[in-house]
Motif scaffolding. Structure first.
Motif, PDB file in Angstrom:
ATOM      1  N   VAL A 189      43.475 151.936  27.159  1.00  0.00           N
ATOM      2  CA  VAL A 189      43.229 150.742  26.351  1.00  0.00           C
ATOM      3  C   VAL A 189      41.737 150.550  26.154  1.00  0.00           C
ATOM      4  N   ASP A 190      40.971 150.660  27.232  1.00  0.00           N
ATOM      5  CA  ASP A 190      39.515 150.503  27.136  1.00  0.00           C
ATOM      6  C   ASP A 190      38.889 151.601  26.288  1.00  0.00           C
TER       7      ASP A 190
ATOM      8  N   ALA B 298      37.901 151.715  22.148  1.00  0.00           N
ATOM      9  CA  ALA B 298      36.628 151.313  21.543  1.00  0.00           C
ATOM     10  C   ALA B 298      35.713 152.500  21.279  1.00  0.00           C
ATOM     11  N   GLU B 299      35.929 153.602  22.000  1.00  0.00           N
ATOM     12  CA  GLU B 299      35.115 154.817  21.819  1.00  0.00           C
ATOM     13  C   GLU B 299      35.924 155.931  21.177  1.00  0.00           C
ATOM     14  N   THR B 300      36.962 155.549  20.443  1.00  0.00           N
ATOM     15  CA  THR B 300      37.865 156.525  19.831  1.00  0.00           C
ATOM     16  C   THR B 300      37.866 156.372  18.316  1.00  0.00           C
ATOM     17  N   ALA B 301      37.850 157.493  17.621  1.00  0.00           N
ATOM     18  CA  ALA B 301      38.023 157.500  16.169  1.00  0.00           C
ATOM     19  C   ALA B 301      39.449 157.926  15.851  1.00  0.00           C
ATOM     20  N   VAL B 302      40.100 157.190  14.979  1.00  0.00           N
ATOM     21  CA  VAL B 302      41.472 157.483  14.576  1.00  0.00           C
ATOM     22  C   VAL B 302      41.443 158.072  13.166  1.00  0.00           C
TER      23      VAL B 302
ATOM     24  N   ARG C 180      46.315 145.732  15.400  1.00  0.00           N
ATOM     25  CA  ARG C 180      46.688 145.030  16.614  1.00  0.00           C
ATOM     26  C   ARG C 180      45.945 145.535  17.847  1.00  0.00           C
ATOM     27  N   LEU C 181      45.276 146.665  17.726  1.00  0.00           N
ATOM     28  CA  LEU C 181      44.594 147.230  18.889  1.00  0.00           C
ATOM     29  C   LEU C 181      43.426 146.345  19.319  1.00  0.00           C
ATOM     30  N   GLU C 182      43.367 146.087  20.601  1.00  0.00           N
ATOM     31  CA  GLU C 182      42.246 145.342  21.184  1.00  0.00           C
ATOM     32  C   GLU C 182      41.764 146.104  22.428  1.00  0.00           C
ATOM     33  N   PRO C 183      40.543 146.627  22.403  1.00  0.00           N
ATOM     34  CA  PRO C 183      39.557 146.552  21.328  1.00  0.00           C
ATOM     35  C   PRO C 183      39.946 147.410  20.124  1.00  0.00           C
TER      36      PRO C 183
ATOM     37  N   SER D  52      58.281 153.951  12.008  1.00  0.00           N
ATOM     38  CA  SER D  52      58.512 153.334  13.315  1.00  0.00           C
ATOM     39  C   SER D  52      57.233 153.340  14.157  1.00  0.00           C
ATOM     40  N   TYR D  53      56.091 153.514  13.510  1.00  0.00           N
ATOM     41  CA  TYR D  53      54.815 153.636  14.215  1.00  0.00           C
ATOM     42  C   TYR D  53      54.486 152.372  15.012  1.00  0.00           C
ATOM     43  N   GLU D  54      53.869 152.552  16.191  1.00  0.00           N
ATOM     44  CA  GLU D  54      53.438 151.431  17.022  1.00  0.00           C
ATOM     45  C   GLU D  54      52.002 151.677  17.497  1.00  0.00           C
ATOM     46  N   ALA D  55      51.246 150.600  17.637  1.00  0.00           N
ATOM     47  CA  ALA D  55      49.869 150.711  18.119  1.00  0.00           C
ATOM     48  C   ALA D  55      49.809 151.345  19.504  1.00  0.00           C
ATOM     49  N   GLU D  56      50.865 151.167  20.286  1.00  0.00           N
ATOM     50  CA  GLU D  56      50.920 151.716  21.639  1.00  0.00           C
ATOM     51  C   GLU D  56      50.809 153.239  21.630  1.00  0.00           C
ATOM     52  N   HIS D  57      51.133 153.873  20.508  1.00  0.00           N
ATOM     53  CA  HIS D  57      51.035 155.333  20.429  1.00  0.00           C
ATOM     54  C   HIS D  57      49.605 155.809  20.655  1.00  0.00           C
ATOM     55  N   VAL D  58      48.635 155.025  20.213  1.00  0.00           N
ATOM     56  CA  VAL D  58      47.235 155.395  20.451  1.00  0.00           C
ATOM     57  C   VAL D  58      46.949 155.416  21.944  1.00  0.00           C
ATOM     58  N   HIS D  59      47.400 154.396  22.661  1.00  0.00           N
ATOM     59  CA  HIS D  59      47.188 154.347  24.109  1.00  0.00           C
ATOM     60  C   HIS D  59      47.866 155.515  24.806  1.00  0.00           C
ATOM     61  N   ARG D  60      49.083 155.822  24.380  1.00  0.00           N
ATOM     62  CA  ARG D  60      49.822 156.908  25.034  1.00  0.00           C
ATOM     63  C   ARG D  60      49.124 158.248  24.823  1.00  0.00           C
ATOM     64  N   LEU D  61      48.625 158.477  23.629  1.00  0.00           N
ATOM     65  CA  LEU D  61      47.946 159.741  23.368  1.00  0.00           C
ATOM     66  C   LEU D  61      46.610 159.832  24.099  1.00  0.00           C
ATOM     67  N   LEU D  62      45.952 158.704  24.283  1.00  0.00           N
ATOM     68  CA  LEU D  62      44.672 158.709  24.979  1.00  0.00           C
ATOM     69  C   LEU D  62      44.823 158.811  26.494  1.00  0.00           C
TER      70      LEU D  62
END
Length: 327
Positions: free
Chosen positions: A28-29, A32-36, A59-62, A144-154
Motif C-alpha cells: 500500500v505504501d 506512491a513510488e509506483t507508475a501504473v 481509489r488508491l491511497e496514496p 471486474s478490475y479492482e484497485a486491490e490488484h495493484v497492491h497484490r501485484l506489488l
C-alpha cells in the motif's frame, strides 16, 4: 484455500486472515513510488471497462506516482481521449504511440516493421521506470478490475522479488474462457516440455495464466524488457523476466476472477491471428535460450496434449455442475 507452490513462488488470495499483512501494508505504501501503465486502443475511449479501471485507480491511497496511458488512436480521437482522461483525479500522462513524430523516429531507426499493444507498452515502460521504483501494467478491458490488484501485484516486490505476474480465473456463465491460453499455449508448452529438458520451458509452464496482461516489475527490470510489438507481449516479457529474475526472483499472485471482453476465433484480430503471433514469440524465446523444437513431430504432440487438457477441463466442468445440483 490451497497453497500449492509451482517452480516459482505462488501467492494465493490473501484473505482477511492472511499472515501476509506486512507485505500488503508495505505494498500500500509502495503505491506512491509506483507508475501504473494502462495501454488502450482507440475503441476504449469512454468504454465501461476502461472507465472502471481508471475509477478504481482513483481509489488508491496514496495515489500512484503516475498513470501512463499509451494509446493507439486516429488523430481526431486524441483530444477526446485527453479530455476524458482529465476527468479522472489521477496523475495521468497520455502517450500517443502512433503520433506522426513517433512513427518518423521509428522509421529513422529502422524499427517501423510493425505495431501493436506490445510496442505501446514498451514505449511507456521507459518513462514509467524513470518516475517510480516499480512499474505495474494492467489491461484496460477487465470489467471486474479492482484497485486491490495493484497492491497484490506489488506485494511480491516488497518480499524482494523482482517480477510478479498476475493470474486469475476466466469463468463466466459456467463456461471456461481464456481460450488462447487453455487451448493453445498450455498444450503447446506441455508438448514442448515433454520433448525438451530446458529450464526456460519449466519457467514458461510454471505460470498459471501466462497470457494475463497484468504484471509488476522493479524499475530496473522494466528497463530491460524487450517487449514484442504485438500479441507476443506476455510471452516475450516472461522470456526476459527469466533472464533477469529467474525462478528465485519471480512470483505469481492471485487476482481472483476476471471478466474480460471476448474475441472471435477467426481472423487476424481474433484468436487465430493472436495464436500465430504468440507462437512466433514463443519459438523465438525458446531459440534464444538454446532450445531447437522438433517441429516435425510437434503438431501431433500438440494435438495429444490438447486432447488431454480438454478431457481434464470437461471433467472439471462436469464436477462443478454436479456439485451445484447437489447443493
Amino acid at each position: 484455500m490451497e497453497y500449492v507452490q509451482e517452480r516459482i513462488a505462488t501467492l494465493h488470495e490473501f484473505g482477511e486472515a492472511s499472515s501476509a499483512g506486512g507485505a500488503r501494508s508495505s505494498a500500500v505504501d509502495a503505491v506512491a513510488e509506483t507508475a501504473v501503465v494502462v495501454p488502450m486502443a482507440g475503441r476504449e475511449l469512454e468504454s465501461p471497462a476502461a472507465a472502471r479501471v481508471l475509477g478504481e485507480l482513483e481509489r488508491l491511497e496514496p495515489s500512484p506516482a503516475a498513470v501512463f496511458v499509451p494509446i493507439r488512436a486516429e488523430p481526431d480521437r486524441v483530444e477526446p481521449f485527453r479530455e476524458w482522461l482529465a476527468s479522472f483525479a489521477l496523475p495521468i500522462r497520455l502517450l500517443w504511440c502512433n503520433a506522426p513524430g513517433v512513427e518518423t523516429l521509428f522509421a529513422e531507426a529502422g524499427l517501423d516493421g510493425g505495431f501493436g499493444k506490445g510496442r505501446d507498452v514498451w514505449l511507456a515502460l521507459g518513462p514509467a521506470a524513470a518516475v517510480g521504483d516499480a512499474v505495474v501494467v494492467h489491461d484496460a478491458d477487465a470489467r471486474s478490475y479492482e484497485a486491490e490488484h495493484v497492491h497484490r501485484l506489488l506485494a511480491p516486490l516488497q518480499l524482494e522479488f523482482d517480477f510478479a505476474k498476475g493470474y486469475y480465473a476466466r469463468v463466466e456463465d459456467e463456461r471456461l474462457y481464456g481460450r488462447l491460453f487453455r487451448l493453445f499455449y498450455a498444450p503447446l508448452v506441455r508438448a514442448l516440455a515433454d520433448a525438451h529438458d530446458a529450464p526456460i520451458l519449466d519457467y514458461l509452464g510454471a505460470f498459471r495464466y501466462a497470457l494475463a496482461g497484468e504484471f509488476a516489475a522493479t524499475a530496473s527490470l522494466a528497463r530491460r524488457l524487450r517487449t514484442p510489438r504485438a500479441w507476443g507481449l506476455e510471452v516475450g516479457t516472461l522470456g526476459d523476466a527469466f533472464d533477469v529474475a529467474g525462478f528465485d526472483g519471480s512470483a505469481q499472485v492471485d487476482l481472483g476472477r476476471h471478466v474480460h471482453d471476448h474475441r472471435a476465433v477467426a481472423g487476424d484480430a481474433g484468436l487465430e491471428g493472436m495464436s500465430r503471433e504468440v507462437a512466433a514469440t514463443l519459438f523465438g524465446v525458446l531459440e534464444d535460450h538454446g532450445v531447437e523444437p522438433a517441429y516435425g513431430s510437434l503438431p501431433e504432440r500438440y494435438r495429444a496434449a490438447g486432447e488431454e487438457l480438454i478431457a481434464q477441463y470437461r471433467a472439471c466442468l462436469l464436477y462443478t455442475s454436479l456439485s451445484g445440483l447437489a447443493r
